[in-house]
Scaffold this motif. Structure first.
Motif, mmCIF file in Angstrom:
data_model
loop_
_atom_site.group_PDB
_atom_site.id
_atom_site.type_symbol
_atom_site.label_atom_id
_atom_site.label_comp_id
_atom_site.label_asym_id
_atom_site.label_seq_id
_atom_site.Cartn_x
_atom_site.Cartn_y
_atom_site.Cartn_z
ATOM 1 N N PHE A 169 0.850 -1.202 0.000
ATOM 2 C CA PHE A 169 0.000 0.000 0.000
ATOM 3 C C PHE A 169 0.879 1.244 0.000
ATOM 4 C CE2 PHE A 169 -2.163 3.400 2.328
ATOM 5 C CZ PHE A 169 -3.296 3.537 1.542
ATOM 6 N N ARG A 170 0.600 2.160 -0.918
ATOM 7 C CA ARG A 170 1.349 3.412 -1.014
ATOM 8 C C ARG A 170 0.377 4.564 -1.172
ATOM 9 N NH1 ARG A 170 3.835 6.918 -4.721
ATOM 10 N NH2 ARG A 170 5.925 7.601 -4.063
ATOM 11 N N LEU A 171 0.523 5.546 -0.294
ATOM 12 C CA LEU A 171 -0.350 6.722 -0.315
ATOM 13 C C LEU A 171 0.529 7.958 -0.363
ATOM 14 C CD1 LEU A 171 -3.206 7.956 -0.115
ATOM 15 C CD2 LEU A 171 -2.914 7.962 2.379
ATOM 16 N N SER A 172 0.488 8.642 -1.489
ATOM 17 C CA SER A 172 1.300 9.838 -1.664
ATOM 18 C C SER A 172 0.427 11.083 -1.587
ATOM 19 C CB SER A 172 2.030 9.795 -3.009
ATOM 20 O OG SER A 172 1.107 9.888 -4.087
ATOM 21 N N LEU A 173 1.094 12.201 -1.354
ATOM 22 C CA LEU A 173 0.381 13.471 -1.303
ATOM 23 C C LEU A 173 -0.208 13.820 -2.666
ATOM 24 C CD1 LEU A 173 -0.362 15.788 0.548
ATOM 25 C CD2 LEU A 173 1.783 16.920 -0.051
ATOM 26 N N LEU A 174 0.449 13.389 -3.732
ATOM 27 C CA LEU A 174 -0.081 13.630 -5.078
ATOM 28 C C LEU A 174 -1.396 12.887 -5.282
ATOM 29 C CD1 LEU A 174 0.298 14.834 -7.898
ATOM 30 C CD2 LEU A 174 1.570 12.770 -8.522
ATOM 31 N N MET A 175 -1.479 11.641 -4.790
ATOM 32 C CA MET A 175 -2.724 10.886 -4.915
ATOM 33 C C MET A 175 -3.851 11.556 -4.140
ATOM 34 S SD MET A 175 -1.336 6.961 -4.573
ATOM 35 C CE MET A 175 -2.992 6.322 -4.644
ATOM 36 N N ILE A 176 -3.526 12.093 -2.965
ATOM 37 C CA ILE A 176 -4.550 12.773 -2.167
ATOM 38 C C ILE A 176 -5.052 14.020 -2.882
ATOM 39 C CG2 ILE A 176 -4.982 13.971 0.006
ATOM 40 C CD1 ILE A 176 -2.993 12.094 1.333
ATOM 41 N N VAL A 177 -4.114 14.792 -3.447
ATOM 42 C CA VAL A 177 -4.510 16.009 -4.163
ATOM 43 C C VAL A 177 -5.375 15.660 -5.371
ATOM 44 C CG1 VAL A 177 -3.656 17.957 -5.494
ATOM 45 C CG2 VAL A 177 -2.537 17.327 -3.353
ATOM 46 N N LYS A 178 -4.937 14.641 -6.140
ATOM 47 C CA LYS A 178 -5.730 14.223 -7.298
ATOM 48 C C LYS A 178 -7.105 13.724 -6.871
ATOM 49 C CE LYS A 178 -2.038 12.906 -10.525
ATOM 50 N NZ LYS A 178 -1.442 11.770 -11.282
ATOM 51 N N ALA A 179 -7.150 12.945 -5.781
ATOM 52 C CA ALA A 179 -8.431 12.405 -5.320
ATOM 53 C C ALA A 179 -9.376 13.525 -4.923
ATOM 54 C CB ALA A 179 -8.207 11.455 -4.140
ATOM 55 N N VAL A 180 -8.860 14.499 -4.171
ATOM 56 C CA VAL A 180 -9.708 15.622 -3.756
ATOM 57 C C VAL A 180 -10.210 16.395 -4.974
ATOM 58 C CG1 VAL A 180 -9.723 17.823 -2.535
ATOM 59 C CG2 VAL A 180 -8.635 15.833 -1.486
ATOM 60 N N ALA A 181 -9.318 16.628 -5.942
ATOM 61 C CA ALA A 181 -9.712 17.397 -7.127
ATOM 62 C C ALA A 181 -10.745 16.652 -7.961
ATOM 63 C CB ALA A 181 -8.481 17.717 -7.963
ATOM 64 N N ILE A 182 -10.483 15.372 -8.248
ATOM 65 C CA ILE A 182 -11.386 14.611 -9.107
ATOM 66 C C ILE A 182 -12.716 14.355 -8.411
ATOM 67 C CG2 ILE A 182 -11.706 12.407 -10.278
ATOM 68 C CD1 ILE A 182 -8.726 12.345 -10.806
ATOM 69 N N VAL A 183 -12.667 13.950 -7.139
ATOM 70 C CA VAL A 183 -13.920 13.710 -6.406
ATOM 71 C C VAL A 183 -14.722 14.999 -6.281
ATOM 72 C CG1 VAL A 183 -14.871 13.056 -4.170
ATOM 73 C CG2 VAL A 183 -13.027 11.712 -5.169
ATOM 74 N N GLY A 184 -14.037 16.118 -6.039
ATOM 75 C CA GLY A 184 -14.754 17.389 -5.948
ATOM 76 C C GLY A 184 -15.448 17.746 -7.245
ATOM 77 N N LEU A 185 -14.757 17.562 -8.374
ATOM 78 C CA LEU A 185 -15.373 17.857 -9.666
ATOM 79 C C LEU A 185 -16.533 16.914 -9.954
ATOM 80 C CD1 LEU A 185 -12.184 18.562 -11.829
ATOM 81 C CD2 LEU A 185 -13.866 20.229 -11.007
ATOM 82 N N LEU A 186 -16.345 15.627 -9.656
ATOM 83 C CA LEU A 186 -17.425 14.667 -9.909
ATOM 84 C C LEU A 186 -18.632 14.926 -9.024
ATOM 85 C CD1 LEU A 186 -15.424 11.331 -10.372
ATOM 86 C CD2 LEU A 186 -16.567 12.693 -12.129
ATOM 87 N N ILE A 187 -18.398 15.283 -7.765
ATOM 88 C CA ILE A 187 -19.526 15.595 -6.875
ATOM 89 C C ILE A 187 -20.247 16.852 -7.343
ATOM 90 C CG2 ILE A 187 -20.091 16.372 -4.541
ATOM 91 C CD1 ILE A 187 -18.084 14.424 -3.447
ATOM 92 N N ALA A 188 -19.487 17.847 -7.803
ATOM 93 C CA ALA A 188 -20.126 19.049 -8.342
ATOM 94 C C ALA A 188 -20.970 18.710 -9.565
ATOM 95 C CB ALA A 188 -19.055 20.084 -8.694
ATOM 96 N N ALA A 189 -20.418 17.855 -10.453
ATOM 97 C CA ALA A 189 -21.189 17.435 -11.623
ATOM 98 C C ALA A 189 -22.419 16.628 -11.211
ATOM 99 C CB ALA A 189 -20.302 16.614 -12.555
ATOM 100 N N ALA A 190 -22.249 15.737 -10.207
ATOM 101 C CA ALA A 190 -23.390 14.944 -9.737
ATOM 102 C C ALA A 190 -24.465 15.833 -9.130
ATOM 103 C CB ALA A 190 -22.915 13.915 -8.702
ATOM 104 N N ARG A 191 -24.043 16.862 -8.408
ATOM 105 C CA ARG A 191 -25.025 17.772 -7.824
ATOM 106 C C ARG A 191 -25.766 18.548 -8.904
ATOM 107 N NH1 ARG A 191 -24.018 21.677 -2.607
ATOM 108 N NH2 ARG A 191 -26.107 22.556 -2.508
ATOM 109 N N PHE A 192 -25.051 18.953 -9.945
ATOM 110 C CA PHE A 192 -25.707 19.679 -11.035
ATOM 111 C C PHE A 192 -26.718 18.784 -11.749
ATOM 112 C CE2 PHE A 192 -25.824 20.880 -15.544
ATOM 113 C CZ PHE A 192 -26.258 22.196 -15.428
ATOM 114 N N VAL A 193 -26.309 17.535 -12.039
ATOM 115 C CA VAL A 193 -27.219 16.602 -12.718
ATOM 116 C C VAL A 193 -28.406 16.273 -11.812
ATOM 117 C CG1 VAL A 193 -27.415 14.277 -13.681
ATOM 118 C CG2 VAL A 193 -25.386 15.654 -14.142
ATOM 119 N N ALA A 194 -28.134 16.031 -10.525
ATOM 120 C CA ALA A 194 -29.221 15.710 -9.599
ATOM 121 C C ALA A 194 -30.208 16.861 -9.485
ATOM 122 C CB ALA A 194 -28.646 15.370 -8.219
ATOM 123 N N GLY A 195 -29.700 18.098 -9.451
ATOM 124 C CA GLY A 195 -30.603 19.248 -9.383
ATOM 125 C C GLY A 195 -31.474 19.374 -10.618
#
Length: 453
Positions: A169-195
């Motif tokens: 198991f390897r967890l880097s700061l880059l993976m965390i930054v990418k995860a936050v960015a991608i999940v944030g964008l996907l959640i924003a898109a999901a909220r827009f579609v859900a609305g």
């Protein structure tokens, strides 16, 4: 690993130092001074124009909301808009004065970065959640800045080097930054579609209100869950361990949050059996009001006095609930009254029915009826029954209006409403005896404190 990370830091520092060294020339200093001057002018333009634009926006009555939002977004970004416009004009002017690319390199770089910042600022307004919007905006600003400066790969290498490793198991700061960015964008898109989809579901009159709420809830859970797991999978997170961990956590939460889980399940049952829905008028215990919304954990009920009660969903399943508007809005109310024995009961019934029929909110499709229900000690007792179809308007007030109409009708027609009376008779041969010290002897009149033999 430490030596590799040290080499990454040295390489990054070398790149940053090399870029900083390109800024020490005379042409570069002139360009930096011009950029600073344009930034100062943009700030002065904002200080002068922003309050005037806000005052003008307050005068736009009746304007559509989306236009007001666009104007507000522009008003909040007057400084960057002014800077972008001036930096491009400066580029054109410098290009005419000096054809050498080095004479406007920093100006073009500043124009590109400022334009990217402006685009990110406008795009971030599509995200309604303030925290998520700021997180995405700041992350995008940093990324585009590093990209135009040529330092994006170096920053990615440094972040990837800052990692924790446990076996495979390897967890880097880059993976965390990418995860936050991608999940944030996907959640924003999901909220827009859900609305967007939720709006169409709520406007569909063929779907019952309870099914609308259920469909919207399931849609939101599905979209948000998919956005979260897709985002984690996209950056390389292994979800197998997460599934095992979530299962263990779920068992613990099931024991510790029994009431919460019970309310969640009860809410789903309420939505499925359509026993209550938004707009219904219900009574739970001593609480009478209409339903504002159905939540995952509770039902919001507003009473006639403006209080809002949050009733847990479990209580609506386990307790007796009176739904005044379950299948229809017709509600029958009863009013009891009594009149003197000397009044004609036929006339009383006719007057009571006419008084109730004239009262506002009493429907004529189901005419009122009046019946004798008993002969009391002091009165003939009646029941007056009438129907309404707007229980949200209140029950106590309509009963009070009917009582007032009865009072006026009985007063105009000489109908009396009795009240308890007591009559004391002195039997023949009885004497009134006063207590000692009252100054009254036997056979005296009705002295205070007297007693009958």
């Amino acid at each position: 690993m430490d030596s590799d990370f040290s080499r990454l830091l040295l390489s990054a520092w070398s790149d940053i130092s090399g870029f900083a060294g390109t800024l020490t020339g005379r042409k570069q200093l002139y360009q930096l001074g011009l950029i600073a001057l344009l930034a100062l002018i943009a700030q002065l333009i904002r200080m002068w124009l922003s309050p005037r634009m806000r005052s003008w926006m307050r005068t736009l009555e009746g304007e559509t909301k989306w236009r007001l939002r666009v104007l507000l977004t522009i008003q909040q970004r007057i400084r960057i808009i002014s800077f972008v416009a001036m930096i491009y004009i400066a580029n054109l002017v410098v290009a005419e004065i000096s054809p050498w690319p080095s004479s406007r390199y920093l100006l073009e770089l500043a124009a590109s970065i400022a334009t990217a910042w402006l685009v990110v600022g406008f795009a971030a307004r599509l995200i309604r959640n303030v925290v998520l919007r700021r997180l995405v905006a700041w992350g995008a600003w940093i990324v585009v800045t590093l990209y135009y400066l040529g330092l994006l790969d170096v920053a990615a290498s440094v972040l990837d080097g800052m990692a924790l490793e446990f076996g495979q198991f390897r967890l880097s700061l880059l993976m965390i930054v990418k995860a936050v960015a991608i999940v944030g964008l996907l959640i924003a898109a999901a909220r827009f579609v859900a609305g967007a989809i939720s709006g169409r579901i709520r406007r569909n009159e063929e779907i019952s209100p309870s099914m609308q709420v259920l469909a919207v809830k399931f849609l939101q859970v599905a979209l948000y869950g998919a956005a979260f797991f897709i985002g984690l999978k996209a950056v390389g997170f292994d979800l197998t361990g997460l599934a095992v961990l979530s299962g263990a956590i779920g068992v613990g939460l099931g024991f510790g949050l029994q009431k919460v889980v019970s309310n969640l399940v009860s809410g789903i049952i309420i939505l499925l059996d359509k026993s209550i829905k938004p707009g219904d008028v219900i009574t739970v215990g001593n609480t009478f009001g209409w339903i504002n919304s159905l939540g995952a954990r509770y039902v919001s009920i507003t009473t006639r006095d403006g209080k809002e009660y949050l009733i847990p969903n479990e209580d609506l399943i386990t307790q007796q609930v009176v739904n005044w508007s379950h299948t229809n809005n017709f509600v029958r109310l009863d009013v009891y009254f009594g009149v003197s024995y000397g009044d004609d009961p036929h006339l009383v019934r006719r007057l009571a029915i006419e008084a109730a029929s004239r009262t506002e909110r009493v429907i004529s499709a189901r005419p009122p009826v009046c019946h004798i229900v008993g002969f009391g000690d002091s009165s003939v007792d009646y029941i007056l029954r009438f129907w309404i179809m707007d229980p949200t308007g209140g029950l106590t007030n309509i009963r009070g209006n009917v009582f007032l109409a009865l009072w006026d009708a009985f007063k105009d027609n000489g109908i009396t409403i009795p009240f308890p009376q007591r009559e004391v008779r002195v039997l023949e041969g009885s004497t009134l005896r006063a207590k000692a010290g009252d100054g009254a002897g036997e056979g005296a009149g009705p002295a205070r404190g007297g007693a009958l033999d």
